[in-house]
Each structure stands twice: as structure tokens, then as C-alpha cells.
Design a protein around this motif. Structure first.
Motif, PDB file in Angstrom:
ATOM      1  N   TRP A  52       0.838  -1.189   0.000  1.00  0.00           N
ATOM      2  CA  TRP A  52       0.000   0.000   0.000  1.00  0.00           C
ATOM      3  C   TRP A  52       0.879   1.247   0.000  1.00  0.00           C
ATOM      4  CZ3 TRP A  52      -5.222  -0.470  -0.439  1.00  0.00           C
ATOM      5  CH2 TRP A  52      -5.767  -1.735  -0.177  1.00  0.00           C
ATOM      6  N   VAL A  53       0.379   2.305  -0.633  1.00  0.00           N
ATOM      7  CA  VAL A  53       1.040   3.608  -0.602  1.00  0.00           C
ATOM      8  C   VAL A  53       0.020   4.624  -0.110  1.00  0.00           C
ATOM      9  CG1 VAL A  53       0.553   4.124  -3.033  1.00  0.00           C
ATOM     10  CG2 VAL A  53       2.452   5.254  -1.908  1.00  0.00           C
ATOM     11  N   GLU A  54       0.493   5.567   0.692  1.00  0.00           N
ATOM     12  CA  GLU A  54      -0.374   6.620   1.213  1.00  0.00           C
ATOM     13  C   GLU A  54       0.255   7.981   0.955  1.00  0.00           C
ATOM     14  OE1 GLU A  54      -2.256   5.959   5.062  1.00  0.00           O
ATOM     15  OE2 GLU A  54      -1.227   4.022   5.132  1.00  0.00           O
ATOM     16  N   SER A  55      -0.590   9.002   1.008  1.00  0.00           N
ATOM     17  CA  SER A  55      -0.086  10.365   0.865  1.00  0.00           C
ATOM     18  C   SER A  55      -0.197  11.077   2.199  1.00  0.00           C
ATOM     19  CB  SER A  55      -0.885  11.118  -0.206  1.00  0.00           C
ATOM     20  OG  SER A  55      -2.127  11.548   0.321  1.00  0.00           O
ATOM     21  N   GLY A  56       0.387  12.256   2.272  1.00  0.00           N
ATOM     22  CA  GLY A  56       0.293  13.071   3.469  1.00  0.00           C
ATOM     23  C   GLY A  56      -1.006  13.855   3.518  1.00  0.00           C
ATOM     24  N   GLY A  57      -1.895  13.641   2.570  1.00  0.00           N
ATOM     25  CA  GLY A  57      -3.183  14.333   2.548  1.00  0.00           C
ATOM     26  C   GLY A  57      -3.592  14.815   1.170  1.00  0.00           C
ATOM     27  N   GLY A  58      -2.676  14.808   0.241  1.00  0.00           N
ATOM     28  CA  GLY A  58      -2.995  15.242  -1.118  1.00  0.00           C
ATOM     29  C   GLY A  58      -3.124  14.067  -2.058  1.00  0.00           C
ATOM     30  N   PRO A  59      -3.145  14.355  -3.352  1.00  0.00           N
ATOM     31  CA  PRO A  59      -3.314  13.276  -4.333  1.00  0.00           C
ATOM     32  C   PRO A  59      -2.075  12.390  -4.459  1.00  0.00           C
ATOM     33  CG  PRO A  59      -3.020  15.379  -5.444  1.00  0.00           C
ATOM     34  CD  PRO A  59      -3.080  15.669  -3.971  1.00  0.00           C
ATOM     35  N   ASP A  97      -9.506  13.187  -5.604  1.00  0.00           N
ATOM     36  CA  ASP A  97     -10.658  13.016  -4.732  1.00  0.00           C
ATOM     37  C   ASP A  97     -10.263  12.741  -3.292  1.00  0.00           C
ATOM     38  OD1 ASP A  97     -13.506  13.024  -4.378  1.00  0.00           O
ATOM     39  OD2 ASP A  97     -13.383  10.856  -4.138  1.00  0.00           O
ATOM     40  N   GLU A  98      -9.840  11.543  -2.947  1.00  0.00           N
ATOM     41  CA  GLU A  98      -9.555  11.148  -1.561  1.00  0.00           C
ATOM     42  C   GLU A  98      -8.073  10.789  -1.410  1.00  0.00           C
ATOM     43  OE1 GLU A  98     -11.884   9.648   1.007  1.00  0.00           O
ATOM     44  OE2 GLU A  98     -13.746  10.094  -0.021  1.00  0.00           O
ATOM     45  N   PRO A  99      -7.468  11.171  -0.281  1.00  0.00           N
ATOM     46  CA  PRO A  99      -6.090  10.724  -0.030  1.00  0.00           C
ATOM     47  C   PRO A  99      -6.086   9.315   0.569  1.00  0.00           C
ATOM     48  CG  PRO A  99      -6.784  12.224   1.697  1.00  0.00           C
ATOM     49  CD  PRO A  99      -7.925  12.137   0.711  1.00  0.00           C
ATOM     50  N   ALA A 100      -6.661   8.364  -0.147  1.00  0.00           N
ATOM     51  CA  ALA A 100      -6.845   7.000   0.348  1.00  0.00           C
ATOM     52  C   ALA A 100      -5.607   6.142   0.094  1.00  0.00           C
ATOM     53  CB  ALA A 100      -8.057   6.364  -0.342  1.00  0.00           C
ATOM     54  N   ALA A 101      -5.340   5.221   1.031  1.00  0.00           N
ATOM     55  CA  ALA A 101      -4.281   4.225   0.829  1.00  0.00           C
ATOM     56  C   ALA A 101      -4.609   3.454  -0.441  1.00  0.00           C
ATOM     57  CB  ALA A 101      -4.201   3.277   2.024  1.00  0.00           C
ATOM     58  N   THR A 102      -3.577   3.195  -1.255  1.00  0.00           N
ATOM     59  CA  THR A 102      -3.802   2.612  -2.579  1.00  0.00           C
ATOM     60  C   THR A 102      -2.828   1.469  -2.830  1.00  0.00           C
ATOM     61  OG1 THR A 102      -4.550   4.765  -3.392  1.00  0.00           O
ATOM     62  CG2 THR A 102      -3.893   3.152  -5.050  1.00  0.00           C
ATOM     63  N   ALA A 103      -3.341   0.396  -3.421  1.00  0.00           N
ATOM     64  CA  ALA A 103      -2.533  -0.766  -3.790  1.00  0.00           C
ATOM     65  C   ALA A 103      -2.817  -1.106  -5.250  1.00  0.00           C
ATOM     66  CB  ALA A 103      -2.858  -1.959  -2.904  1.00  0.00           C
ATOM     67  N   PHE A 104      -1.856  -1.741  -5.902  1.00  0.00           N
ATOM     68  CA  PHE A 104      -2.020  -2.177  -7.283  1.00  0.00           C
ATOM     69  C   PHE A 104      -2.168  -3.693  -7.302  1.00  0.00           C
ATOM     70  CE2 PHE A 104      -0.084  -3.233 -11.547  1.00  0.00           C
ATOM     71  CZ  PHE A 104      -1.167  -2.777 -12.281  1.00  0.00           C
TER      72      PHE A 104
END
Length: 170
Positions: free
Chosen positions: A12-19, A68-75
Motif C-alpha cells: 500500500w502507498v499513502e499520501s500526506g493528505g494530497g493526491p 478526490d480522496e487521499p486513500a491508501a492505494t494498492a495495485f
């Protein structure tokens, strides 16, 4: 149905609040992130993307912005899909919903993205030259054109996710 055994099965990758942004490795040095002396930084340009996704020019290529959302994202390469964790009790539950959600999703309009090969997904605030030293996910993609579409889905009463599907074009 695909099963994901233990937490941590995917990266998973996350942001500090942005895209988050997916930048082709060939043009990483051209992404300045929040740095730079310009009035509007690359990060500012990414924040201006309206909706779930958009494309921004970077060098002689384009980067995919996940807005839209600074959501945790996985590929999930086997489905060619980025999964954005908006709400859910567990990784296993969330990822277990993906196959059915791909079939029931109400997709938004797609964009066409020309990819020269592998891309790095990371917080858009980071400069590309430092992206490998921060939270990131490498997407190994074949060079070519992709149709990219996104959908917000609620596969369960307490589970929300955003799907971003990358489909190779002929």
C-alpha cells in the motif's frame, strides 16, 4: 474468487493528505512535486485535478493523478486495478470484495494514457527524483496505450473503495 491470506499481502502507498500520482520512471526527474520556484508547483497542478483521476503532462509523457480522496492505494496486477481503501474493517475483507466490485462498478468516463513502461505511484508532493526514498509502489506496465477508468463502489455496509482500472488498448 481470489483470496488474500494475511494482512500485508499487497503493498500500500499513502499520501500526506494530497493526491497520489503515477509517474513513468523515464520522466521522474521532471516531476518537481511541491518544490520549485514556479507560482504553481507540480503538486498544485495535481491538486487541481477534479474528480477521481486525471492526466498531467510531465516531460514528454503524462502522469496519472488519483484525485478526490487521499486513500491508501494498492495495485493488483492480475486485475490491472488500483484499489483505493476509503473505508473497511480489514485488508482481507476489502481485497476480497474487489472481483465482484469490478463487475458491478458504475464506471466514470475513461481517459487514454500512453505509458512508456514502469511507473511509480507516490505522494504528488514529493519530487520525482526522491520518490524511491519515500512511500511508493512500482507498477510494472507494458509500454503502450491504456484506457483508464474509475468508480466509487460500496460492496458492503461498512466497506467503501475506489477502483481505478487500467486496460491495455490495441
Amino acid at each position: 474468487m481470489m483470496r488474500y491470506a494475511e494482512p500485508g499481502t499487497v503493498e500500500w502507498v499513502e499520501s500526506g493528505g494530497g493526491p497520489l500520482i503515477a509517474v513513468p520512471e523515464t520522466v521522474l526527474p521532471f516531476w518537481a512535486g511541491a518544490d520549485g520556484e514556479e507560482t504553481a508547483s507540480d503538486y498544485d497542478r495535481a491538486c487541481e485535478v477534479d474528480g477521481l483521476l486525471g492526466l498531467l503532462p510531465v516531460g514528454d509523457a503524462a502522469a496519472l493523478v488519483l484525485g478526490d480522496e487521499p486513500a491508501a492505494t494498492a495495485f493488483l496486477p492480475e486485475q490491472g486495478t488500483l484499489v483505493r481503501w476509503v473505508a473497511g474493517d480489514s485488508e482481507a475483507e476489502l481485497l476480497g470484495c474487489v472481483p465482484a466490485a469490478l463487475h458491478t462498478a458504475r464506471w466514470q468516463s475513461e481517459v487514454h494514457w500512453k505509458v512508456p513502461g514502469t511507473v511509480l505511484l507516490f505522494d504528488a508532493a514529493w519530487p520525482g527524483r526522491h520518490s524511491g526514498a519515500t512511500d511508493h509502489v512500482r507498477l510494472t506496465l507494458d509500454p503502450g496505450r491504456y484506457a483508464v477508468r474509475a468508480a466509487r463502489v460500496q460492496p458492503g455496509p461498512e466497506t467503501w473503495l475506489i477502483l481505478v482500472q487500467l486496460r491495455p488498448l490495441p
